[in-house]
Design a protein around this motif. Structure first.
Motif, PDB file in Angstrom:
ATOM      1  N   ASP A 183       0.842  -1.199   0.000  1.00 15.17           N
ATOM      2  CA  ASP A 183       0.000   0.000   0.000  1.00 15.17           C
ATOM      3  C   ASP A 183       0.877   1.249   0.000  1.00 15.17           C
ATOM      4  O   ASP A 183       0.530   2.256  -0.613  1.00 15.17           O
ATOM      5  N   VAL A 184       1.996   1.145   0.711  1.00 18.83           N
ATOM      6  CA  VAL A 184       2.935   2.259   0.849  1.00 18.83           C
ATOM      7  C   VAL A 184       4.343   1.718   0.669  1.00 18.83           C
ATOM      8  O   VAL A 184       4.672   0.641   1.161  1.00 18.83           O
ATOM      9  N   ASN A 211      -2.503   3.302  -7.034  1.00 17.77           N
ATOM     10  CA  ASN A 211      -3.051   3.162  -5.679  1.00 17.77           C
ATOM     11  C   ASN A 211      -1.959   3.109  -4.608  1.00 17.77           C
ATOM     12  O   ASN A 211      -2.256   3.008  -3.413  1.00 17.77           O
ATOM     13  N   GLU A 213       1.452   4.712  -2.600  1.00 17.13           N
ATOM     14  CA  GLU A 213       2.065   6.000  -2.276  1.00 17.13           C
ATOM     15  C   GLU A 213       3.512   5.800  -1.866  1.00 17.13           C
ATOM     16  O   GLU A 213       3.864   4.784  -1.247  1.00 17.13           O
ATOM     17  N   GLN A 325       0.841  13.386   5.956  1.00 21.27           N
ATOM     18  CA  GLN A 325       0.118  12.561   4.989  1.00 21.27           C
ATOM     19  C   GLN A 325       0.298  11.075   5.305  1.00 21.27           C
ATOM     20  O   GLN A 325      -0.659  10.288   5.255  1.00 21.27           O
ATOM     21  N   PHE A 326       1.526  10.681   5.632  1.00 23.31           N
ATOM     22  CA  PHE A 326       1.797   9.287   6.003  1.00 23.31           C
ATOM     23  C   PHE A 326       1.025   8.921   7.268  1.00 23.31           C
ATOM     24  O   PHE A 326       0.354   7.878   7.329  1.00 23.31           O
ATOM     25  N   GLU A 328      -1.651  10.245   8.611  1.00 26.16           N
ATOM     26  CA  GLU A 328      -3.097  10.205   8.401  1.00 26.16           C
ATOM     27  C   GLU A 328      -3.513   8.945   7.643  1.00 26.16           C
ATOM     28  O   GLU A 328      -4.567   8.369   7.914  1.00 26.16           O
ATOM     29  N   LYS A 329      -2.690   8.514   6.708  1.00 24.98           N
ATOM     30  CA  LYS A 329      -3.007   7.309   5.945  1.00 24.98           C
ATOM     31  C   LYS A 329      -3.050   6.094   6.871  1.00 24.98           C
ATOM     32  O   LYS A 329      -3.958   5.249   6.785  1.00 24.98           O
ATOM     33  N   ASN A 332      -6.065   6.535   9.364  1.00 25.56           N
ATOM     34  CA  ASN A 332      -7.344   6.317   8.677  1.00 25.56           C
ATOM     35  C   ASN A 332      -7.597   4.833   8.452  1.00 25.56           C
ATOM     36  O   ASN A 332      -8.723   4.351   8.629  1.00 25.56           O
ATOM     37  N   TYR A 333      -6.554   4.091   8.058  1.00 22.61           N
ATOM     38  CA  TYR A 333      -6.718   2.642   7.879  1.00 22.61           C
ATOM     39  C   TYR A 333      -7.098   1.980   9.202  1.00 22.61           C
ATOM     40  O   TYR A 333      -8.054   1.194   9.265  1.00 22.61           O
TER      41      TYR A 333
END
Length: 341
Positions: A183-184, A211, A213, A325-326, A328-329, A332-333
């Motif tokens: 995912d990352v 999809n 990052e 950003q990292f 929050e990702k 959020n997951y």
């Protein structure tokens, strides 16, 4: 060694073929993967060692443990125990392995477990009276028997997987196509001042899917070294004669941060178990000078070397840009997967 690796090229092709078939069977459901009803984050790499998994796991612990009950699950590489072990007051590096024991000592508010069978390890954690709300799988990118909800793939700056090849010719555990599960992707151990131009160059080389990052991180060294009872500013001991000791993959940056021309550097294999002969040799070479080692080595050397001489240098993973950003990702997951958005 380079010549030998080239000679072994046919075995690298064979190994790549075998791992690709294995991944294909998991992707198609012929080999079963097991999912769990809680957030599971897997951190790992395509290559063997040296990408900074431990500081990345610690970054996630710091990010998530203030709000969630976090557990780490590792294989416990080179530990002397077997099966599932949940860390308790009797734990040490021989029972857990050096990295899990490091987690246990630094973060007393989390659960730390080891099990080579990650499926069984997760099931055992969920059977505890106090169940975790988030599980961090350490070095589990190739452990396809468990299907994590979120994958973080690490690749080291200057040694990215796009430039590598399969074992034994290169250092890859599986084909570069395995990066598609991430995912990352985090490029670790970057220079702190890595330019946007070079970041773009690496991004173009990795060719990530829409999809996925990409993030860039560096190693941030502490301003202090620590012993059991005291701490000393690095600036105070930088020019003093000392013994620097590392049993980790790729210790060059550790030496570079501390070393002067008078220092002695002793390098051992990654996860090295120090024998009595090793300890005697270290004491002889150190004489009365201080001994500075890595945090991971310290948990194996504590109690074996003179307490007043032995110090360690902590490190942290630090995102060069887009840290919010990292974060929050990840949050959020975890929030969405746990129903606690």
């Amino acid at each position: 060694m380079n010549v030998l690796r080239k000679i072994l090229f046919p075995f690298a092709v064979l190994y790549g073929w075998i791992t690709s078939i294995r991944n294909f069977l998991f992707d198609k459901g012929v080999l079963k993967s097991y999912s769990f009803d809680l957030p599971v984050i897997a951190v790992g790499n395509l290559s063997v060692g040296g990408t900074g998994k431990t500081p990345q796991i610690e970054y996630l612990i710091r990010l998530l443990s203030p709000k969630y009950k976090v557990a780490t699950l590792s294989r416990g590489y080179k530990r002397k125990s077997e099966g599932f072990v949940l860390a308790n007051a009797n734990a040490n590096a021989e029972i857990l392995g050096d990295e899990p024991f490091q987690f246990f000592q630094k973060f007393p508010n989390i659960q730390v477990a080891v099990d080579a069978n990650r499926k069984n390890g997760i099931e055992q954690l969920l059977n505890q009276a106090e169940k975790p709300e988030v599980i961090l799988l350490d070095d589990a990118y190739q452990h396809r028997k468990v299907k994590a909800g979120f994958y973080i793939l690490l690749t080291a700056y200057g040694d990215i997987y796009a430039d590598d090849f399969m074992l034994p010719t290169g250092n890859l555990r599986e084909s570069r196509s395995g990066s598609q599960r991430a995912d990352v992707v985090v490029v670790t151990k970057c220079p702190p001042n890595l330019s946007e131009t070079e970041q773009l160059s690496i991004k173009n080389k990795l060719k990530l899917a829409e999809n996925q990052e990409l993030f860039f991180s560096c190693i941030a060294y502490d301003d202090y070294i620590y012993s059991e009872k005291e701490k000393i500013e690095v600036s105070e001991i930088k020019e003093e004669k000392k013994l620097l000791l590392a049993g980790i993959a790729k210790p060059e940056s550790f030496y570079a941060y501390l070393k002067n021309e008078k220092d002695i550097c002793l390098t051992y294999p990654d996860h090295h178990h120090f024998s009595e002969n090793d300890i005697q040799d270290i004491v002889i070479q150190a004489q009365d000078n201080i001994i500075i080692t890595t945090e991971k080595d310290y948990v194996r050397l504590k109690g074996k070397l003179p307490e007043e001489q032995l110090f360690y240098l902590p490190i942290q993973s630090k995102l060069i840009s887009a840290a919010n950003q990292f974060d929050e990702k990840i949050k959020n997951y975890v929030g969405f997967s746990s129903g606690n958005c």
